[in-house]
Design an enzyme around this catalytic site. Structure first.
Site, PDB file in Angstrom:
ATOM      1  N   GLU A 117       0.832  -1.213   0.000  1.00 41.12           N
ATOM      2  CA  GLU A 117       0.000   0.000   0.000  1.00 41.12           C
ATOM      3  C   GLU A 117       0.860   1.254   0.000  1.00 41.12           C
ATOM      4  OE1 GLU A 117      -3.469  -1.635   3.001  1.00 41.12           O
ATOM      5  OE2 GLU A 117      -2.509   0.294   3.362  1.00 41.12           O
ATOM      6  N   CYS A 168       3.176   8.508   1.326  1.00 40.52           N
ATOM      7  CA  CYS A 168       3.642   7.591   2.360  1.00 40.52           C
ATOM      8  C   CYS A 168       3.837   6.232   1.690  1.00 40.52           C
ATOM      9  CB  CYS A 168       2.600   7.506   3.465  1.00 40.52           C
ATOM     10  SG  CYS A 168       3.000   6.276   4.712  1.00 40.52           S
ATOM     11  N   CYS A 210       5.212  -6.961   8.216  1.00 40.62           N
ATOM     12  CA  CYS A 210       6.164  -6.405   9.188  1.00 40.62           C
ATOM     13  C   CYS A 210       6.360  -7.389  10.331  1.00 40.62           C
ATOM     14  CB  CYS A 210       5.632  -5.075   9.718  1.00 40.62           C
ATOM     15  SG  CYS A 210       6.799  -4.247  10.809  1.00 40.62           S
ATOM     16  N   CYS A 233       3.598  -4.395  16.366  1.00 39.56           N
ATOM     17  CA  CYS A 233       2.984  -3.361  17.206  1.00 39.56           C
ATOM     18  C   CYS A 233       1.492  -3.659  17.335  1.00 39.56           C
ATOM     19  CB  CYS A 233       3.208  -1.969  16.615  1.00 39.56           C
ATOM     20  SG  CYS A 233       4.950  -1.568  16.398  1.00 39.56           S
ATOM     21  N   CYS A 253      -1.428  -2.057  15.078  1.00 42.15           N
ATOM     22  CA  CYS A 253      -1.124  -1.910  13.655  1.00 42.15           C
ATOM     23  C   CYS A 253      -1.656  -3.074  12.831  1.00 42.15           C
ATOM     24  CB  CYS A 253       0.385  -1.790  13.484  1.00 42.15           C
ATOM     25  SG  CYS A 253       0.879  -1.745  11.768  1.00 42.15           S
ATOM     26  N   CYS A 278      -2.679   2.152   7.982  1.00 41.86           N
ATOM     27  CA  CYS A 278      -1.803   1.387   7.105  1.00 41.86           C
ATOM     28  C   CYS A 278      -2.059  -0.108   7.263  1.00 41.86           C
ATOM     29  CB  CYS A 278      -0.340   1.765   7.298  1.00 41.86           C
ATOM     30  SG  CYS A 278       0.551   0.911   8.567  1.00 41.86           S
TER      31      CYS A 278
HETATM   32  S1  SF4 Z   1       3.574   0.267  13.329  1.00 47.89           S
HETATM   33 FE1  SF4 Z   1       3.125  -1.548  12.075  1.00 47.89          FE
HETATM   34  S2  SF4 Z   1       4.388  -1.323  10.242  1.00 47.89           S
HETATM   35 FE2  SF4 Z   1       5.209   0.089  11.801  1.00 47.89          FE
HETATM   36  S3  SF4 Z   1       6.815  -1.090  12.877  1.00 47.89           S
HETATM   37 FE3  SF4 Z   1       4.921  -1.392  14.041  1.00 47.89          FE
HETATM   38  S4  SF4 Z   1       4.044  -3.279  13.192  1.00 47.89           S
HETATM   39 FE4  SF4 Z   1       5.561  -2.558  11.718  1.00 47.89          FE
END
Ligand code: SF4
Length: 346
Positions: free
Chosen positions: A93, A106, A113, A117, A120, A334
Site C-alpha cells: 500500500e 507515504c 512487518c 505493534c 497496527c 496502514c
Molecule cells: S507500526 Fe506496524 S508497520 Fe510500523 S513497525 Fe509497528 S508493526 Fe511494523
C-alpha cells in the site's frame, strides 16, 4: 537467469553497466532520465535509445513497474490510497496526501512487518520480505504518473519497519533525492522507526538531512512493552539515548510519534511523564488519534483527552501537534486495504 535490477542502480553503476554493453557513456544519462525523471513504464517509451539497446535491456534488465490493483479516493480530503501488486504477486500500500504545500506520499518498505505493534493492521499477518529500492521508488513513480502532479514530500511510514531493511532504504533515499532523478529534498523525507537502537545510531552516522520519526507511543517502559514487542529488545532509555546521539550527529530535530489509545496511554499523568522524558531532546511530538482496526480492541481517545494531553505537553514547553486524520472515509490506517483485499481473495 535472473534479470538485473536496473532501477535500484545509481548513475555510476548504471554508467558502468551501459559501458559494459559497449554503449557510449552518455546513454547511461539518457537511460537514467527515462527511468527516474520521466518514470517510463516500458522500454518502448525510451525513444532516443536504439531499438537494439531497448531489446537487449528488455531481455537483461527488470524495469520494476508496480501494477495498480486498487485505488480509493477520499471524498473528505482527496487522500488517495493505492494498492500495488509486485512482480511476485505480493501487495503493498501507498498513500498520497494532498497538502497546501504540496503532495506527500507515504510508502511501504516491506511486505508485512515483523515488529508486531499491537495497534497496527500491517503486523497481523507477519513479515514476508523486504522491498527493493526499485519497488520503493516505483510506488512514488506510479502515483506521480497517475495524478500527473509532482510529489514533493515523502514519508517512509507505511507497512514495514524501514530500519529492518536498512541498506535498501538508505539506497532508496540516495536515489529519490538524487538531483538527476526525482530530486526530492532530503529535508522533505521522513523515516519512521519503532526504535531499533543500533540502526538509529548507524543512520545518524550516515549524516543524511532527513527527519527521523521515532514511534514512542508510551511514557513508560511498562506501557511501551504492552504496545510494542520491540520494547523487549530495546528499553525506552536506550531509545532516547540513541535519539540524543542522532541529534548530536545530524543536528536534525527529531519527531516522536505518539498514538493515543483510550485508557492505555492517554492520561494526564502519561503526558506529564512524557514531557519530563523529552525535556532535553530537541524534538517535536506528533499526537495521533489511533485508527480503530477491526482485529484489535483498541479505541481512539476522546477528543477531550487528546486536547488535555496536548495542553499538558505545551505547559512543559514541548513542541506538539495533533496529526490531522486523512482519509477517514477510506481504509485509512496502514495495512487495512491490503488486508481487505487478502480477505476477498480467500
Ligand atoms: S507500526 Fe506496524 S508497520 Fe510500523 S513497525 Fe509497528 S508493526 Fe511494523
Amino acid at each position: 537467469m535472473s534479470k538485473i535490477d536496473i532501477k535500484s542502480m545509481n548513475l555510476k553503476e548504471l554508467t558502468a553497466y551501459v559501458e559494459a554493453l559497449g554503449e557510449k557513456k552518455f546513454r547511461a544519462g539518457q537511460l537514467y532520465e527515462w527511468i527516474h525523471r520521466k518514470q517510463a513504464a516500458d522500454w518502448e517509451e525510451m525513444t532516443n535509445l536504439s531499438r537494439e539497446l531497448r531489446g537487449r535491456l528488455s531481455r537483461e534488465a527488470d524495469l520494476t513497474i508496480l501494477c495498480q490493483i486498487d485505488r480509493q479516493v477520499s471524498r473528505l480530503d482527496g487522500t488517495r490510497k493505492y494498492l500495488f501488486a509486485l512482480a511476485d504477486g505480493n501487495m503493498v500500500e501507498s498513500v498520497l496526501m494532498p497538502y497546501h504545500h504540496g503532495n506527500a506520499v507515504c510508502i511501504s518498505s516491506q511486505v508485512g512487518c515483523k515488529m508486531g505493534c499491537r495497534f497496527c493492521a500491517s503486523a497481523i499477518d507477519g513479515w514476508l520480505r523486504n522491498l527493493t529500492p526499485a519497488e520503493m521508488l516505483d510506488q512514488i513513480y506510479r502515483i506521480q504518473r497517475d495524478t500527473g502532479e509532482r510529489v514533493s514530500n515523502l514519508v517512509i511510514m507505511g507497512t514495514g519497519e524501514p530500519m529492518d531493511n536498512f541498506d535498501n532504504v538508505v539506497r532508496f533515499i540516495d536515489l529519490v533525492s538524487d538531483t538527476n532523478g526525482l530530486n526530492i529534498s532530503q529535508r522533505s523525507i521522513t523515516v519512521s522507526t519503532c526504535g531499533i537502537v543500533p540502526r538509529i545510531r548507524e543512520l545518524a552516522d550516515r549524516k543524511l538531512s532527513i527527519t527521523l520519526a521515532v514511534s514512542l507511543h508510551a511514557s513508560s517502559q511498562e506501557t511501551r512493552r504492552q504496545l510494542m514487542p520491540i520494547a523487549e529488545r530495546y528499553g525506552l532509555d536506550e531509545v532516547l539515548d540513541a535519539c540524543r546521539y542522532y541529534f548530536a550527529r545530524t543536528g536534525r530535530r527529531l519527531t516522536f510519534e505518539y498514538s493515543l489509545v483510550a485508557g492505555v496511554n492517554d492520561s494526564v499523568e502519561d503526558a506529564v511523564r512524557l514531557a519530563r522524558l523529552l525535556g532535553d531532546i530537541h524534538c517535536h511530538v506528533n499526537l495521533i488519534p489511533v485508527n480503530p482496526i477491526r482485529e484489535r480492541n483498541f479505541h481512539q481517545s476522546e477528543r477531550r483527552a487528546i486536547m488535555s494531553f496536548r495542553t499538558q505537553l505545551e505547559k512543559y514547553g514541548v513542541n506538539v501537534t495533533i496529526r490531522r486524520e486523512m482519509g477517514r472515509d477510506i481504509d485509512g490506517a496502514c495495512g487495512q486495504l491490503r488486508r481487505r483485499k487478502m480477505r476477498e481473495a480467500d
